[in-house]
Design a protein around this motif. Structure first.
Motif, PDB file in Angstrom:
ATOM      1  N   VAL A   1       0.825  -1.211   0.000  1.00  0.00           N
ATOM      2  CA  VAL A   1       0.000   0.000   0.000  1.00  0.00           C
ATOM      3  C   VAL A   1       0.858   1.260   0.000  1.00  0.00           C
ATOM      4  O   VAL A   1       0.582   2.222  -0.729  1.00  0.00           O
ATOM      5  CB  VAL A   1      -0.955   0.008   1.211  1.00  0.00           C
ATOM      6  CG1 VAL A   1      -1.683   1.342   1.319  1.00  0.00           C
ATOM      7  CG2 VAL A   1      -1.969  -1.123   1.090  1.00  0.00           C
ATOM      8  N   LEU A   2       1.922   1.262   0.814  1.00  0.00           N
ATOM      9  CA  LEU A   2       2.801   2.433   0.948  1.00  0.00           C
ATOM     10  C   LEU A   2       4.240   1.994   0.671  1.00  0.00           C
ATOM     11  O   LEU A   2       5.023   1.766   1.606  1.00  0.00           O
ATOM     12  CB  LEU A   2       2.686   3.030   2.352  1.00  0.00           C
ATOM     13  CG  LEU A   2       1.324   3.605   2.747  1.00  0.00           C
ATOM     14  CD1 LEU A   2       1.312   3.970   4.236  1.00  0.00           C
ATOM     15  CD2 LEU A   2       0.975   4.818   1.897  1.00  0.00           C
TER      16      LEU A   2
ATOM     17  N   ASP B   1       6.902   3.505  -0.409  1.00  0.00           N
ATOM     18  CA  ASP B   1       8.001   4.387  -0.030  1.00  0.00           C
ATOM     19  C   ASP B   1       8.331   4.188   1.456  1.00  0.00           C
ATOM     20  O   ASP B   1       7.482   4.389   2.324  1.00  0.00           O
ATOM     21  CB  ASP B   1       7.614   5.842  -0.291  1.00  0.00           C
ATOM     22  CG  ASP B   1       8.749   6.806  -0.004  1.00  0.00           C
ATOM     23  OD1 ASP B   1       8.997   7.089   1.174  1.00  0.00           O
ATOM     24  OD2 ASP B   1       9.382   7.265  -0.982  1.00  0.00           O
TER      25      ASP B   1
ATOM     26  N   VAL C   1       7.744   7.278   3.786  1.00  0.00           N
ATOM     27  CA  VAL C   1       6.310   7.563   3.958  1.00  0.00           C
ATOM     28  C   VAL C   1       5.687   6.548   4.901  1.00  0.00           C
ATOM     29  O   VAL C   1       4.933   6.914   5.825  1.00  0.00           O
ATOM     30  CB  VAL C   1       5.595   7.546   2.594  1.00  0.00           C
ATOM     31  CG1 VAL C   1       4.079   7.597   2.783  1.00  0.00           C
ATOM     32  CG2 VAL C   1       6.053   8.710   1.728  1.00  0.00           C
ATOM     33  N   ARG C   2       6.002   5.288   4.697  1.00  0.00           N
ATOM     34  CA  ARG C   2       5.432   4.234   5.551  1.00  0.00           C
ATOM     35  C   ARG C   2       5.866   4.425   7.006  1.00  0.00           C
ATOM     36  O   ARG C   2       5.061   4.280   7.926  1.00  0.00           O
ATOM     37  CB  ARG C   2       5.871   2.866   5.020  1.00  0.00           C
ATOM     38  CG  ARG C   2       5.062   1.700   5.557  1.00  0.00           C
ATOM     39  CD  ARG C   2       5.321   0.441   4.760  1.00  0.00           C
ATOM     40  NE  ARG C   2       6.708  -0.009   4.841  1.00  0.00           N
ATOM     41  CZ  ARG C   2       7.606   0.131   3.872  1.00  0.00           C
ATOM     42  NH1 ARG C   2       7.272   0.720   2.730  1.00  0.00           N
ATOM     43  NH2 ARG C   2       8.839  -0.314   4.030  1.00  0.00           N
TER      44      ARG C   2
ATOM     45  N   LYS D   1       3.751   7.271   8.479  1.00  0.00           N
ATOM     46  CA  LYS D   1       2.292   7.203   8.448  1.00  0.00           C
ATOM     47  C   LYS D   1       1.684   6.057   9.245  1.00  0.00           C
ATOM     48  O   LYS D   1       0.521   6.141   9.655  1.00  0.00           O
ATOM     49  CB  LYS D   1       1.818   7.084   6.994  1.00  0.00           C
ATOM     50  CG  LYS D   1       2.240   8.228   6.083  1.00  0.00           C
ATOM     51  CD  LYS D   1       1.649   9.557   6.499  1.00  0.00           C
ATOM     52  CE  LYS D   1       2.005  10.670   5.522  1.00  0.00           C
ATOM     53  NZ  LYS D   1       1.447  11.976   5.944  1.00  0.00           N
TER      54      LYS D   1
ATOM     55  N   LEU E   1      -2.997  10.819   5.233  1.00  0.00           N
ATOM     56  CA  LEU E   1      -2.225  10.327   4.095  1.00  0.00           C
ATOM     57  C   LEU E   1      -1.919  11.399   3.055  1.00  0.00           C
ATOM     58  O   LEU E   1      -0.978  11.244   2.264  1.00  0.00           O
ATOM     59  CB  LEU E   1      -2.966   9.161   3.431  1.00  0.00           C
ATOM     60  CG  LEU E   1      -3.103   7.893   4.277  1.00  0.00           C
ATOM     61  CD1 LEU E   1      -3.864   6.827   3.502  1.00  0.00           C
ATOM     62  CD2 LEU E   1      -1.741   7.361   4.700  1.00  0.00           C
TER      63      LEU E   1
ATOM     64  N   ARG F   1      -1.352  13.242  -0.086  1.00  0.00           N
ATOM     65  CA  ARG F   1      -1.296  12.798  -1.492  1.00  0.00           C
ATOM     66  C   ARG F   1      -1.212  11.284  -1.633  1.00  0.00           C
ATOM     67  O   ARG F   1      -1.313  10.757  -2.754  1.00  0.00           O
ATOM     68  CB  ARG F   1      -0.108  13.448  -2.196  1.00  0.00           C
ATOM     69  CG  ARG F   1       1.258  13.073  -1.650  1.00  0.00           C
ATOM     70  CD  ARG F   1       2.337  13.917  -2.285  1.00  0.00           C
ATOM     71  NE  ARG F   1       3.674  13.627  -1.789  1.00  0.00           N
ATOM     72  CZ  ARG F   1       4.467  12.687  -2.302  1.00  0.00           C
ATOM     73  NH1 ARG F   1       4.054  11.968  -3.335  1.00  0.00           N
ATOM     74  NH2 ARG F   1       5.669  12.485  -1.804  1.00  0.00           N
ATOM     75  N   HIS F   2      -1.044  10.577  -0.519  1.00  0.00           N
ATOM     76  CA  HIS F   2      -1.028   9.110  -0.557  1.00  0.00           C
ATOM     77  C   HIS F   2      -2.396   8.527  -0.224  1.00  0.00           C
ATOM     78  O   HIS F   2      -2.519   7.325   0.007  1.00  0.00           O
ATOM     79  CB  HIS F   2       0.011   8.580   0.436  1.00  0.00           C
ATOM     80  CG  HIS F   2       1.386   9.139   0.218  1.00  0.00           C
ATOM     81  ND1 HIS F   2       2.215   8.713  -0.802  1.00  0.00           N
ATOM     82  CD2 HIS F   2       2.060  10.117   0.883  1.00  0.00           C
ATOM     83  CE1 HIS F   2       3.352   9.396  -0.752  1.00  0.00           C
ATOM     84  NE2 HIS F   2       3.278  10.251   0.250  1.00  0.00           N
TER      85      HIS F   2
ATOM     86  N   ALA G   1      -3.645   5.544  -2.167  1.00  0.00           N
ATOM     87  CA  ALA G   1      -2.984   4.297  -1.773  1.00  0.00           C
ATOM     88  C   ALA G   1      -3.723   3.672  -0.596  1.00  0.00           C
ATOM     89  O   ALA G   1      -3.876   2.445  -0.516  1.00  0.00           O
ATOM     90  CB  ALA G   1      -1.534   4.571  -1.399  1.00  0.00           C
ATOM     91  N   GLY G   2      -4.203   4.512   0.314  1.00  0.00           N
ATOM     92  CA  GLY G   2      -4.991   4.012   1.430  1.00  0.00           C
ATOM     93  C   GLY G   2      -6.297   3.389   0.982  1.00  0.00           C
ATOM     94  O   GLY G   2      -6.732   2.373   1.528  1.00  0.00           O
TER      95      GLY G   2
ATOM     96  N   ARG H   1      -6.707   1.884  -1.785  1.00  0.00           N
ATOM     97  CA  ARG H   1      -6.332   0.575  -2.313  1.00  0.00           C
ATOM     98  C   ARG H   1      -6.238  -0.453  -1.184  1.00  0.00           C
ATOM     99  O   ARG H   1      -6.648  -1.601  -1.331  1.00  0.00           O
ATOM    100  CB  ARG H   1      -4.995   0.661  -3.048  1.00  0.00           C
ATOM    101  CG  ARG H   1      -4.561  -0.665  -3.669  1.00  0.00           C
ATOM    102  CD  ARG H   1      -3.355  -0.506  -4.564  1.00  0.00           C
ATOM    103  NE  ARG H   1      -2.135  -0.200  -3.820  1.00  0.00           N
ATOM    104  CZ  ARG H   1      -0.918  -0.169  -4.364  1.00  0.00           C
ATOM    105  NH1 ARG H   1      -0.777  -0.398  -5.661  1.00  0.00           N
ATOM    106  NH2 ARG H   1       0.130   0.107  -3.636  1.00  0.00           N
TER     107      ARG H   1
END
Length: 205
Positions: free
Chosen positions: A33-34, A36, A39-40, A43, A101, A103-104, A107-108, A110
């Motif tokens: 999902v994340l 990067d 980022v992970r 977050k 999140l 801009r992510h 992805a969440g 998803r």
């Protein structure tokens, strides 16, 4: 080494979320999902905080393992007939998820779609559902996860209620098998995602 297992409270949310964020940093579905790493890392604690405060803590099955006053591991168990998150709750989570999140966010989304795939194979029989179990990497190998598993499973055995979980790593299957869980299925997430292994445990005795 003293291991104290007790119910999680709202006062534990911040510390427990950080512990779970570190524990699941390399977890395949979260990597999917994340992807990067930075980022992970930033977050995940927020995601677990959202899950605890909006869903799981109120269901009464969350527990922590404590050593020397610090949380080393935690679980999110959901009781029989109360494992599924309603559409209303999911919609209420969206604003917080967007803020967390940024801009992510998609992805969440998803990730939420993956949860729907798992819901399709979730058993209907009454059971305790282990949605999350994690130990702080610095404390792994100290028996904290085992203490948490035995805490809930002993009560499952006393009351004759099965238990269910989804192993997000194939390498963790033998660990869960030691507690009596058996693989029931295999769910592969779309778009090159990892495989997840639903596992069931009948009560002992």
């Amino acid at each position: 080494m003293d291991r104290i297992v007790r119910p999680a409270t709202r006062a534990d949310v911040a510390e427990l979320s950080e512990v779970l964020g570190r524990a699941f940093y390399d977890d395949p579905p979260f990597v999917w999902v994340l992807p990067d790493d930075d980022v992970r890392r930033r977050k995940l604690a927020g995601l677990f905080r959202l899950l605890l405060t909006s869903v799981h803590l109120a269901r009464g099955g969350c527990e922590v393992c404590v050593r020397d006053g610090r949380i080393t591991a935690g679980t999110m168990w959901d009781p029989p007939d109360d494992w599924q998150t309603s559409t209303v709750t999911e919609l209420m989570q969206l604003p917080s998820l967007m803020v967390l999140l940024g801009r992510h966010f998609f992805a969440g989304i998803r990730g939420l779609s993956a949860l729907n795939l798992l819901a399709d194979v979730h058993p209907h029989e009454p059971h305790w559902y282990l949605g999350v179990i994690g130990t702080d990497p610095a404390a792994q190998g100290g028996g904290f996860g085992r203490a948490l598993m035995e805490s809930r499973l002993s009560r499952c055995d006393e009351t004759g209620i099965p238990a269910y979980l989804e192993s997000s790593k194939e390498s963790n299957i033998p660990y869960y098998e030691r507690f009596g869980f058996e693989v029931r299925d295999k769910v592969t997430l779309p778009r090159g995602g990892p495989s997840i292994y639903p596992m069931w445990r009948d009560p002992a005795g």
